[in-house]
Design an enzyme around this catalytic site. Structure first.
Site, PDB file in Angstrom:
ATOM      1  N   ASN A   1       0.778  -1.241   0.000  1.00 11.50           N
ATOM      2  CA  ASN A   1       0.000   0.000   0.000  1.00 11.50           C
ATOM      3  C   ASN A   1       0.808   1.288   0.000  1.00 11.50           C
ATOM      4  O   ASN A   1       0.247   2.367   0.069  1.00 11.50           O
ATOM      5  CB  ASN A   1      -0.957  -0.003   1.197  1.00 11.50           C
ATOM      6  CG  ASN A   1      -1.877  -1.209   1.138  1.00 11.50           C
ATOM      7  OD1 ASN A   1      -2.415  -1.522   0.078  1.00 11.50           O
ATOM      8  ND2 ASN A   1      -2.020  -1.897   2.252  1.00 11.50           N
ATOM      9  N   THR A   2       2.118   1.182  -0.037  1.00  7.40           N
ATOM     10  CA  THR A   2       2.962   2.370  -0.203  1.00  7.40           C
ATOM     11  C   THR A   2       3.608   2.219  -1.579  1.00  7.40           C
ATOM     12  O   THR A   2       4.304   1.230  -1.830  1.00  7.40           O
ATOM     13  CB  THR A   2       4.030   2.445   0.913  1.00  7.40           C
ATOM     14  OG1 THR A   2       3.357   2.637   2.153  1.00  7.40           O
ATOM     15  CG2 THR A   2       5.007   3.585   0.680  1.00  7.40           C
TER      16      THR A   2
ATOM     17  N   LYS B   1      10.422  -8.492   7.045  1.00  5.97           N
ATOM     18  CA  LYS B   1       9.067  -9.000   6.769  1.00  5.97           C
ATOM     19  C   LYS B   1       8.841  -9.044   5.264  1.00  5.97           C
ATOM     20  O   LYS B   1       8.998  -8.027   4.578  1.00  5.97           O
ATOM     21  CB  LYS B   1       8.016  -8.113   7.434  1.00  5.97           C
ATOM     22  CG  LYS B   1       6.603  -8.678   7.305  1.00  5.97           C
ATOM     23  CD  LYS B   1       5.659  -8.066   8.306  1.00  5.97           C
ATOM     24  CE  LYS B   1       4.254  -8.605   8.167  1.00  5.97           C
ATOM     25  NZ  LYS B   1       3.334  -8.031   9.139  1.00  5.97           N
TER      26      LYS B   1
HETATM   27  C1  LIG Z   1      -5.733  -3.698   8.537  1.00  5.86           C
HETATM   28  C2  LIG Z   1      -4.360  -4.254   8.438  1.00  5.86           C
HETATM   29  C3  LIG Z   1      -3.270  -3.414   8.609  1.00  5.86           C
HETATM   30  C4  LIG Z   1      -1.979  -3.939   8.541  1.00  5.86           C
HETATM   31  N1  LIG Z   1      -0.920  -3.093   8.714  1.00  5.86           N
HETATM   32  C5  LIG Z   1       0.340  -3.601   8.697  1.00  5.86           C
HETATM   33  C6  LIG Z   1       1.448  -2.766   8.932  1.00  5.86           C
HETATM   34  O1  LIG Z   1       1.312  -1.579   9.206  1.00  5.86           O
HETATM   35  N2  LIG Z   1       2.681  -3.315   8.856  1.00  5.86           N
HETATM   36  C7  LIG Z   1       2.892  -4.647   8.598  1.00  5.86           C
HETATM   37  O2  LIG Z   1       4.032  -5.106   8.566  1.00  5.86           O
HETATM   38  N3  LIG Z   1       1.856  -5.468   8.383  1.00  5.86           N
HETATM   39  C8  LIG Z   1       0.588  -4.978   8.433  1.00  5.86           C
HETATM   40  N4  LIG Z   1      -0.471  -5.816   8.219  1.00  5.86           N
HETATM   41  C9  LIG Z   1      -0.208  -7.232   7.870  1.00  5.86           C
HETATM   42  C10 LIG Z   1      -0.304  -8.156   9.071  1.00  5.86           C
HETATM   43  O3  LIG Z   1       0.647  -7.835  10.050  1.00  5.86           O
HETATM   44  C11 LIG Z   1      -0.122  -9.623   8.641  1.00  5.86           C
HETATM   45  O4  LIG Z   1       1.184  -9.780   8.150  1.00  5.86           O
HETATM   46  C12 LIG Z   1      -1.098 -10.030   7.550  1.00  5.86           C
HETATM   47  O5  LIG Z   1      -2.364  -9.469   7.763  1.00  5.86           O
HETATM   48  C13 LIG Z   1      -1.269 -11.552   7.466  1.00  5.86           C
HETATM   49  O6  LIG Z   1      -1.733 -12.077   8.684  1.00  5.86           O
HETATM   50  P1  LIG Z   1      -3.288 -12.382   8.990  1.00  5.86           P
HETATM   51  O7  LIG Z   1      -3.802 -13.216   7.864  1.00  5.86           O
HETATM   52  O8  LIG Z   1      -3.288 -13.084  10.322  1.00  5.86           O
HETATM   53  O9  LIG Z   1      -3.974 -11.066   9.069  1.00  5.86           O
HETATM   54  C14 LIG Z   1      -1.777  -5.327   8.292  1.00  5.86           C
HETATM   55  C15 LIG Z   1      -2.876  -6.163   8.136  1.00  5.86           C
HETATM   56  C16 LIG Z   1      -4.155  -5.647   8.216  1.00  5.86           C
HETATM   57  C17 LIG Z   1      -5.323  -6.584   8.043  1.00  5.86           C
END
Ligand SMILES: Cc1cc2nc3c(=O)[nH]c(=O)nc-3n(C[C@H](O)[C@H](O)[C@H](O)COP(=O)(O)O)c2cc1C
Length: 372
Positions: A209-210, A250
């Protein structure tokens, strides 16, 4: 104060006297009552509302310990020593949920072994225009294009100064306006500011998203970025009371096998501590929900398989050379065990925490104990 404390132990005794099957009613209560109410509202609004609500109730004396007594699994067999840090259990909260380090203490009461704050950037920024967060209920998924909305690293540091004992990961990124050629400066600013206040670092170059951020995952710029931070790490510990801080990378689930092999090389060359696999995906394969056409990163159930594949690939091809934190679509204790068996040393949740509720943390910890 005294009366409240009496109430607290009274509640606690009442709750703990319930048989386990009644305690499982918690999960049902979340899915049948709490979740439908929360899901009735706009996802981003409800996120902030829940934040304020949890913050508010946790201020009532005794409530924190009641929450802990309900959700925490205390057992020394859950402890993990990974990249030189001792985790009280292997289940963490993934980045993005508590971007500004506003709720890490209260969230840890729900039984998490560690909380990753961020992604923070040097200067606060609004992120993308709303609406930018979408539930895909039929797919048990979320699409987000938040775009690193955060209050900036300095604000986060001020809040982290009040931390008394929560294990914190600091997830760092670059401001949207910073061109990729200067990205390293942004990461250094965040790294320096957070150095004394986090237990490990995460370099996030995998958010979709960036604009152009993911280009930093290419071998050359990535090696340069990580090497600079690692050199800084060694330098900083000379002037700090703290030891060298583990730096993790990451990565996106959309990397090819060839790119994953590059990642293994880069970890070896730069000697960083490990990898977090994975961030959200840009793939839309197999979705049913209408909102699948929204731009952004997809998380949740549709990501489970791919992120586990990435973990397994990295673990096998590197010969377990470095620790991996597994994240992506963990919605059940079994999903977490699968990631641990694929080579993850720790796991993290985001979307599963929203869909399944806080009992998921306890269920995973209990399952880990059962596997011993
Ligand atoms: C609303 C939202 C915001 C997120 N913001 C970040 C972020 O700022 N930085 C980051 O490294 N990952 C971010 N993630 C990714 C999560 O940390 C995670 O890697 C990803 O959602 C996969 O895991 P999950 O399926 O359990 O959600 C975000 C995910 C969601 C859903």
């Amino acid at each position: 104060m005294e009366t409240v404390d009496i109430n607290h132990s009274h509640f606690q005794v009442l709750y703990l006297n319930l048989p386990p099957e009644k305690q499982q009613h918690n999960t049902l209560m979340y899915k049948l009552i709490i979740r439908p109410i929360l899901f009735w509202f706009d996802p981003e609004e409800v996120h902030y509302f829940t934040f304020s609500f949890v913050k508010f109730i946790s201020k009532i004396p005794g409530v924190s310990s009641i929450i802990r007594s309900i959700y925490e699994v205390k057992d020394t067999r859950l402890e993990r020593e990974v990249f030189g840090i001792k985790f009280k259990n292997p289940v963490g909260l993934a980045a993005g949920f508590d971007k500004d380090a506003k709720l890490y203490k209260e969230l840890s009461d729900f039984g998490f072994g560690f909380i990753e704050i961020g992604t923070v950037t040097p200067v606060g920024q609004d992120g993308n225009p709303k609406k930018r967060l979408f539930r895909l209920k039929a797919d048990q998924a979320i699409i987000n294009r938040m775009g690193f909305n955060n209050g900036g690293v300095i604000e986060a540091v001020e809040r982290l100064k009040k931390n008394t004992g929560v294990l914190i990961g600091g997830n760092i990124g670059k401001n949207k306006v910073t061109p990729n050629e200067n990205a390293v400066d942004d990461y250094i600013i965040c790294f320096d500011a957070l150095f004394d206040h986090v237990d490990y670092f995460v370099v996030n170059v995998s958010s979709p998203n960036t604009p152009n951020l993911r280009a930093l995952q290419d071998k050359e710029p990535l090696t340069a970025l990580l090497q600079t931070l690692q050199d800084r790490n060694v330098e900083k510990q000379k002037t700090s009371t703290q030891k060298i801080k583990p730096i993790l990378l990451k990565i996106a689930p959309d990397l090819t096998d060839e790119q994953l092999l590059d990642i293994i090389d880069i970890v070896k060359t730069t000697q960083i501590a490990g990898v977090i696999a994975t961030n959200t995906t840009i793939s839309r394969e197999g979705l049913q929900s209408e909102s699948q056409t929204e731009m952004g990163g997809l998380s949740g159930k549709p990501l489970t398989k791919r992120s586990t594949e990435v973990i397994r690939f990295l673990s096998e091809k590197s010969n377990k050379a470095f620790p991996i934190i597994g994240v992506g679509g963990i919605h059940s204790a079994e999903d977490a065990i699968e990631k641990l068996n694929a080579g993850a040393s720790l796991v993290q949740l985001y979307t599963g925490f929203i869909y399944e509720g806080p009992t998921l943390i306890k269920a995973i910890n209990k399952k880990v104990l059962e596997q011993l």
